[in-house]
Every structure is written in C-alpha cells, then in structure tokens.
Design a protein around this motif. Structure first.
Motif, PDB file in Angstrom:
ATOM      1  N   PRO A 117       0.817  -1.218   0.000  1.00 59.80           N
ATOM      2  CA  PRO A 117       0.000   0.000   0.000  1.00 59.80           C
ATOM      3  C   PRO A 117       0.851   1.269   0.000  1.00 59.80           C
ATOM      4  CG  PRO A 117      -0.570  -1.469   1.838  1.00 59.80           C
ATOM      5  CD  PRO A 117       0.703  -1.960   1.255  1.00 59.80           C
ATOM      6  N   ASP A 118       0.434   2.280  -0.766  1.00 60.49           N
ATOM      7  CA  ASP A 118       1.039   3.597  -0.709  1.00 60.49           C
ATOM      8  C   ASP A 118       0.016   4.616  -1.217  1.00 60.49           C
ATOM      9  OD1 ASP A 118       1.072   3.100  -3.439  1.00 60.49           O
ATOM     10  OD2 ASP A 118       3.042   3.995  -3.757  1.00 60.49           O
ATOM     11  N   VAL A 119       0.391   5.894  -1.192  1.00 54.99           N
ATOM     12  CA  VAL A 119      -0.540   6.963  -1.560  1.00 54.99           C
ATOM     13  C   VAL A 119      -1.050   6.792  -2.985  1.00 54.99           C
ATOM     14  CG1 VAL A 119      -0.696   9.447  -2.002  1.00 54.99           C
ATOM     15  CG2 VAL A 119       0.382   8.625   0.086  1.00 54.99           C
ATOM     16  N   HIS A 120      -0.167   6.400  -3.900  1.00 56.72           N
ATOM     17  CA  HIS A 120      -0.561   6.280  -5.297  1.00 56.72           C
ATOM     18  C   HIS A 120      -1.543   5.125  -5.496  1.00 56.72           C
ATOM     19  CE1 HIS A 120       2.486   9.225  -6.306  1.00 56.72           C
ATOM     20  NE2 HIS A 120       3.300   8.567  -5.507  1.00 56.72           N
ATOM     21  N   THR A 124      -5.446   5.225  -6.982  1.00 56.70           N
ATOM     22  CA  THR A 124      -5.997   4.322  -8.000  1.00 56.70           C
ATOM     23  C   THR A 124      -7.272   3.653  -7.493  1.00 56.70           C
ATOM     24  OG1 THR A 124      -3.778   3.883  -8.867  1.00 56.70           O
ATOM     25  CG2 THR A 124      -5.499   2.314  -9.439  1.00 56.70           C
ATOM     26  N   LEU A 125      -7.266   3.210  -6.244  1.00 56.44           N
ATOM     27  CA  LEU A 125      -8.454   2.569  -5.679  1.00 56.44           C
ATOM     28  C   LEU A 125      -9.635   3.539  -5.624  1.00 56.44           C
ATOM     29  CD1 LEU A 125      -6.935   0.461  -2.752  1.00 56.44           C
ATOM     30  CD2 LEU A 125      -7.760  -0.346  -4.964  1.00 56.44           C
ATOM     31  N   LEU A 126      -9.355   4.784  -5.269  1.00 57.01           N
ATOM     32  CA  LEU A 126     -10.442   5.761  -5.198  1.00 57.01           C
ATOM     33  C   LEU A 126     -11.028   6.031  -6.583  1.00 57.01           C
ATOM     34  CD1 LEU A 126      -8.989   8.327  -2.638  1.00 57.01           C
ATOM     35  CD2 LEU A 126     -10.589   6.447  -2.221  1.00 57.01           C
ATOM     36  N   SER A 127     -10.182   6.015  -7.606  1.00 59.52           N
ATOM     37  CA  SER A 127     -10.696   6.224  -8.964  1.00 59.52           C
ATOM     38  C   SER A 127     -11.561   5.045  -9.424  1.00 59.52           C
ATOM     39  CB  SER A 127      -9.534   6.426  -9.943  1.00 59.52           C
ATOM     40  OG  SER A 127      -8.792   5.232 -10.108  1.00 59.52           O
ATOM     41  N   LEU A 128     -11.342   3.858  -8.813  1.00 57.72           N
ATOM     42  CA  LEU A 128     -12.131   2.669  -9.147  1.00 57.72           C
ATOM     43  C   LEU A 128     -13.308   2.473  -8.187  1.00 57.72           C
ATOM     44  CD1 LEU A 128      -9.152   0.196  -9.714  1.00 57.72           C
ATOM     45  CD2 LEU A 128     -10.542   1.264 -11.491  1.00 57.72           C
ATOM     46  N   ASN A 129     -13.484   3.400  -7.269  1.00 57.62           N
ATOM     47  CA  ASN A 129     -14.435   3.228  -6.170  1.00 57.62           C
ATOM     48  C   ASN A 129     -15.828   2.839  -6.645  1.00 57.62           C
ATOM     49  OD1 ASN A 129     -15.650   3.289  -3.663  1.00 57.62           O
ATOM     50  ND2 ASN A 129     -15.744   5.513  -3.551  1.00 57.62           N
ATOM     51  N   LYS A 130     -16.335   3.562  -7.642  1.00 57.95           N
ATOM     52  CA  LYS A 130     -17.720   3.326  -8.087  1.00 57.95           C
ATOM     53  C   LYS A 130     -17.886   1.984  -8.794  1.00 57.95           C
ATOM     54  CE  LYS A 130     -18.879   7.239  -6.398  1.00 57.95           C
ATOM     55  NZ  LYS A 130     -19.581   7.272  -5.103  1.00 57.95           N
ATOM     56  N   ALA A 131     -16.783   1.460  -9.343  1.00 54.76           N
ATOM     57  CA  ALA A 131     -16.861   0.172 -10.044  1.00 54.76           C
ATOM     58  C   ALA A 131     -16.531  -0.997  -9.132  1.00 54.76           C
ATOM     59  CB  ALA A 131     -15.895   0.180 -11.232  1.00 54.76           C
ATOM     60  N   MET A 132     -16.225  -0.725  -7.886  1.00 54.11           N
ATOM     61  CA  MET A 132     -15.730  -1.759  -6.987  1.00 54.11           C
ATOM     62  C   MET A 132     -16.871  -2.637  -6.462  1.00 54.11           C
ATOM     63  SD  MET A 132     -13.204  -0.996  -3.774  1.00 54.11           S
ATOM     64  CE  MET A 132     -12.062  -0.103  -4.832  1.00 54.11           C
ATOM     65  N   PRO A 133     -16.771  -3.957  -6.634  1.00 54.28           N
ATOM     66  CA  PRO A 133     -17.813  -4.838  -6.085  1.00 54.28           C
ATOM     67  C   PRO A 133     -17.741  -4.908  -4.570  1.00 54.28           C
ATOM     68  CG  PRO A 133     -16.019  -6.123  -7.031  1.00 54.28           C
ATOM     69  CD  PRO A 133     -15.728  -4.692  -7.364  1.00 54.28           C
ATOM     70  N   ARG A 145      -6.932   2.304   4.844  1.00 52.45           N
ATOM     71  CA  ARG A 145      -6.746   2.638   6.258  1.00 52.45           C
ATOM     72  C   ARG A 145      -5.280   2.461   6.675  1.00 52.45           C
ATOM     73  NH1 ARG A 145     -10.032   3.966   9.941  1.00 52.45           N
ATOM     74  NH2 ARG A 145     -11.861   3.299   8.751  1.00 52.45           N
ATOM     75  N   LYS A 146      -4.632   1.445   6.140  1.00 50.69           N
ATOM     76  CA  LYS A 146      -3.230   1.219   6.474  1.00 50.69           C
ATOM     77  C   LYS A 146      -2.381   2.415   6.053  1.00 50.69           C
ATOM     78  CE  LYS A 146       0.522  -2.152   5.943  1.00 50.69           C
ATOM     79  NZ  LYS A 146       0.919  -3.458   5.355  1.00 50.69           N
ATOM     80  N   VAL A 147      -2.636   2.944   4.851  1.00 48.33           N
ATOM     81  CA  VAL A 147      -1.884   4.097   4.357  1.00 48.33           C
ATOM     82  C   VAL A 147      -2.218   5.341   5.183  1.00 48.33           C
ATOM     83  CG1 VAL A 147      -1.540   5.631   2.383  1.00 48.33           C
ATOM     84  CG2 VAL A 147      -1.725   3.167   2.023  1.00 48.33           C
ATOM     85  N   VAL A 148      -3.509   5.547   5.454  1.00 43.19           N
ATOM     86  CA  VAL A 148      -3.944   6.728   6.213  1.00 43.19           C
ATOM     87  C   VAL A 148      -3.330   6.734   7.611  1.00 43.19           C
ATOM     88  CG1 VAL A 148      -5.956   7.761   7.350  1.00 43.19           C
ATOM     89  CG2 VAL A 148      -6.060   7.153   4.930  1.00 43.19           C
ATOM     90  N   VAL A 235      -5.658  12.595  -0.983  1.00 37.46           N
ATOM     91  CA  VAL A 235      -5.310  11.707   0.135  1.00 37.46           C
ATOM     92  C   VAL A 235      -4.688  12.503   1.273  1.00 37.46           C
ATOM     93  CG1 VAL A 235      -3.920   9.734   0.851  1.00 37.46           C
ATOM     94  CG2 VAL A 235      -5.009   9.721  -1.400  1.00 37.46           C
ATOM     95  N   TYR A 236      -3.681  13.307   0.972  1.00 41.00           N
ATOM     96  CA  TYR A 236      -3.015  14.083   2.027  1.00 41.00           C
ATOM     97  C   TYR A 236      -3.959  15.102   2.651  1.00 41.00           C
ATOM     98  CZ  TYR A 236       1.653  12.234   0.999  1.00 41.00           C
ATOM     99  OH  TYR A 236       2.754  11.419   0.858  1.00 41.00           O
TER     100      TYR A 236
END
Length: 387
Positions: A117-120, A124-133, A145-148, A235-236
């Motif tokens: 996990p890292d900020v980048h 990417t996950l946030l950009s896929l949020n709406k498509a995420m099952p 949460r680990k990154v935050v 994120v920041y």
C-alpha cells in the motif's frame, strides 16, 4: 568481452551491466544469470521488457507482460517484494498499473492483499471506487486505512504542535504573566525607552502570548479539487483535514468538488470515510466550489480558505477571481496550493496562478512536510513560506 576472462571485480561489473541492459542480442556482456539474479531479471522483464509482450522472446532476452492473468500478477507481486525494497516495490506497482493496464485486477480482493500500500495505490483505488464490487470494498478500505494511519502517524503530532503555537501567538494580550511575555515584540515596541547609561530597555508596555483556550479561535475551509490528476493531494488533504478537525481551537470544513460540490465535514472524524466519499475524475468548476465555501464563512477575519487545485477551471474564470478578491477584502486569508504531495512540480494553469498572485494569493505546490508551516503562517496572518 563475452569470452574474456575477468577478475572478481570485472565479473561483478558485467553482472550489473547485464541486469541493466536486459539480455538483448547486442548487449555484449556474455553474462549468464542464475538464482536470485535470474528471478530479479524476470520480474523486471515482465514490466520493463522492450517488446511489450507482443513479439517472440529471443533466448536470454527480457519480454514485457504479465498476461493480464490474476495468478501471474499475484506471483509477480510476490516476486518483486522478495527481490526489492519497499520504496522500489511501490514504484514498480505504479508503473505496472500505468504500463500494463492492471487497474481492473485491483478489483479482486486477492490482488489487493498482495500489493504494497502507498498513496498512489490509494489514488488508483479511489478512482475505481464506483466500479468496486462489495466483495472487494472491505479489503480496499483496509488497504486505504493502512496508508492513512501511516500518514497520520508521520504528520499529526507535528501539525498539532505547529498550529497550536501559531494559535497561541495570534492571541496577543497586553497584561501577560511573566512566562507568557513575547520578549521579541515587547522589546521592539519599547525601543524609544532605551537607557544608554544602563544599556537596557524599560518596557512600559508588555506584549504576551494568549494562553490556549477551549474556544474556537480560527475557522479553516479546505476546498479540494478531486479531478484525476489531484489524487495524491486528495489523500493528504483528507488526512490533514482529520488532524485539524481534532483540534478544539479550529473549526474545520472539508469540501471536495469537480463540476459538483460535496461537503464532507461530517465525516472528518474518519479520513477513510472522507476518501471513499470522493469521486476522482470528471470536470472542474472552481467558481462553484468557492461560491459554496464563501456562503459558509461567518467570521471572515478569523477564517483561512485553502484551495487545493491545479487551477484548470471549467467554470467561469472571472467570477472565480472576483470571489477570491471579495473574500480577501472581507479579511479571509486565502491560500492556493497547486498540489499537496511529494510528487514534485505539478502541471497547472499558469494564467490562473498569475491572476491569483496579482490578487495577493500566490499559488504554489506544497509538500506534506511544509503544510503545517504554511497553515501556521496563514493563521498568524504573516507571509506564507512559499518554496
């Protein structure tokens, strides 16, 4: 060179060149790899090989591509974590997502459990949020949460300490206790009372720091552009928003925008909720976002508005500038950050940045480590530490 006998130092040099050159026909090292070196070379070749994975692989030559297969990708993710340090793993993961189009595979829980996990990756996950099952969502939240939590651990204590000091200094009092006297300002204010024979200043007027109180002293509005290019900044900013919201003396509002405006203030107790409330991508209407922020300001002289955007405005440019000018005229401290990240110089709209600078609101990129100093300067109404 291939058939020449080489010393130990020369062999090591050839091995390094072979790793760099990748084993093409004309590389000329004649060096064969085995063991960990061969595994490392294969991991690099899968990502950076020259033929893009489409042509036939010549003997000993790297070829790019992971086959778009979840098992292949999972195996590759395990390999690079074996051979390379975390900082290199994060760069290779980012390159794999960009070069080989692996974003869709991140929708599988097994893939998310394998990545570093890292900020980048969070962006990417946030950009896929709406498509995420739903089967992936909880795993994605755990990764985010680990990154935050790592960012909060790194940034929170210094931010609170810096801003608490700024708030105390901004509350000057005229009858301070001895421990609260601001000697620098007191001496400057009493220089006319200098006694040469005693080589000292007789202070007729004392200036002191105000003691911390539980009352709200300042209001901060974070207005964040959530277009795709601003992922790391989102994120920041969400982490900093949660830190600011935890301080009793600061009333914090967090607003994200594209062509619509979303107020996420009620989720500031958990920056992961804030992040999953964003929707990266889409257009940009800075004017509309600033209009909303302006409508929420009740104490202009005690308010700092922080616009975090690359300034590529899709709304009404002149209206945006008029709003900034009106807020500043009312006493609002206005800060424009072109990026809030460690990614280096960002792309941004230079004409808009110059127009804001002409209004006394210089626009600049800011690293997370500099952000507390920028906020402290804004809260104290002193010049910003522009890099």
């Amino acid at each position: 060179m291939a058939g020449a006998e080489v010393s130990g130092g020369g062999a090591e040099r050839l091995r390094r060149w072979r790793m760099v050159l990748g084993g093409g026909e004309g590389e000329g090292t004649g060096c064969a790899l085995s063991g960990a070196d061969a595994g490392m070379d294969a991991a690099l070749g899968a990502l950076y090989g020259g033929d893009g994975g489409g042509g036939r692989k010549r003997a000993g030559e790297r070829s790019a591509g992971l086959g778009g297969s979840a098992p292949n990708v999972a195996r590759w993710l395990g390999d690079i974590r074996t051979y390379f340090p975390t900082s290199v793993v994060q760069v290779m993961q980012r390159d794999a997502i960009q070069r080989l189009g692996l974003s869709a595979l991140l929708l599988e829980p097994e893939m998310l459990e394998a990545v570093e996990p890292d900020v980048h990756l969070v962006g990417t996950l946030l950009s896929l949020n709406k498509a995420m099952p739903e089967t992936t969502r909880e795993t994605a939240r755990a990764v985010v949460r680990k990154v935050v939590e790592a960012l909060e651990k790194r940034l929170a204590s210094r931010t609170r300490a810096t801003l608490t000091g700024a708030l105390d200094r901004s509350a000057r009092i005229s009858r301070p206790r001895h421990a609260d006297i601001d000697w620098d300002r007191t001496i400057r204010a009493n220089l006319t009372n200098y006694l040469p024979e005693y080589r000292t200043v007789v202070p007729e007027r004392l200036i002191g720091y105000g003691r911390a109180s539980r009352a709200v002293k300042k209001e901060v509005v974070l207005c964040i552009d959530q277009s795709g290019s601003m992922a790391a900044s989102v994120v920041y900013a969400s982490v900093f928003g949660a830190v600011l919201a935890s301080m009793r003396s600061i009333a914090t509002r967090l607003v994200v925008f594209d062509t619509a405006v979303v107020d996420l203030t009620d989720q500031l107790d958990d920056p992961v909720d804030v992040l999953f409330g964003t929707q990266l991508g889409g257009g940009t209407d800075i004017n509309r976002a600033l209009a909303y922020c302006q409508s929420k300001i009740t104490r202009p002289a005690d308010t700092v508005v922080v616009l975090i955007s690359d300034l590529y405005e899709g709304g009404i440019r002149d209206e945006m500038l008029k709003r900034v000018a009106a807020m500043k005229a009312a006493g609002v401290e206005f800060v424009t950050l072109l990026a809030l990240s460690d990614e280096g110089a960002p792309a941004y709209d230079r004409a808009h940045a110059a127009a804001l600078a002409a209004l006394g609101a210089p626009a600049f990129a800011c690293t997370p480590d500099l952000f507390p100093e920028v906020m402290a300067a804004a809260l104290e109404k002193r010049p910003l530490p522009v890099p």
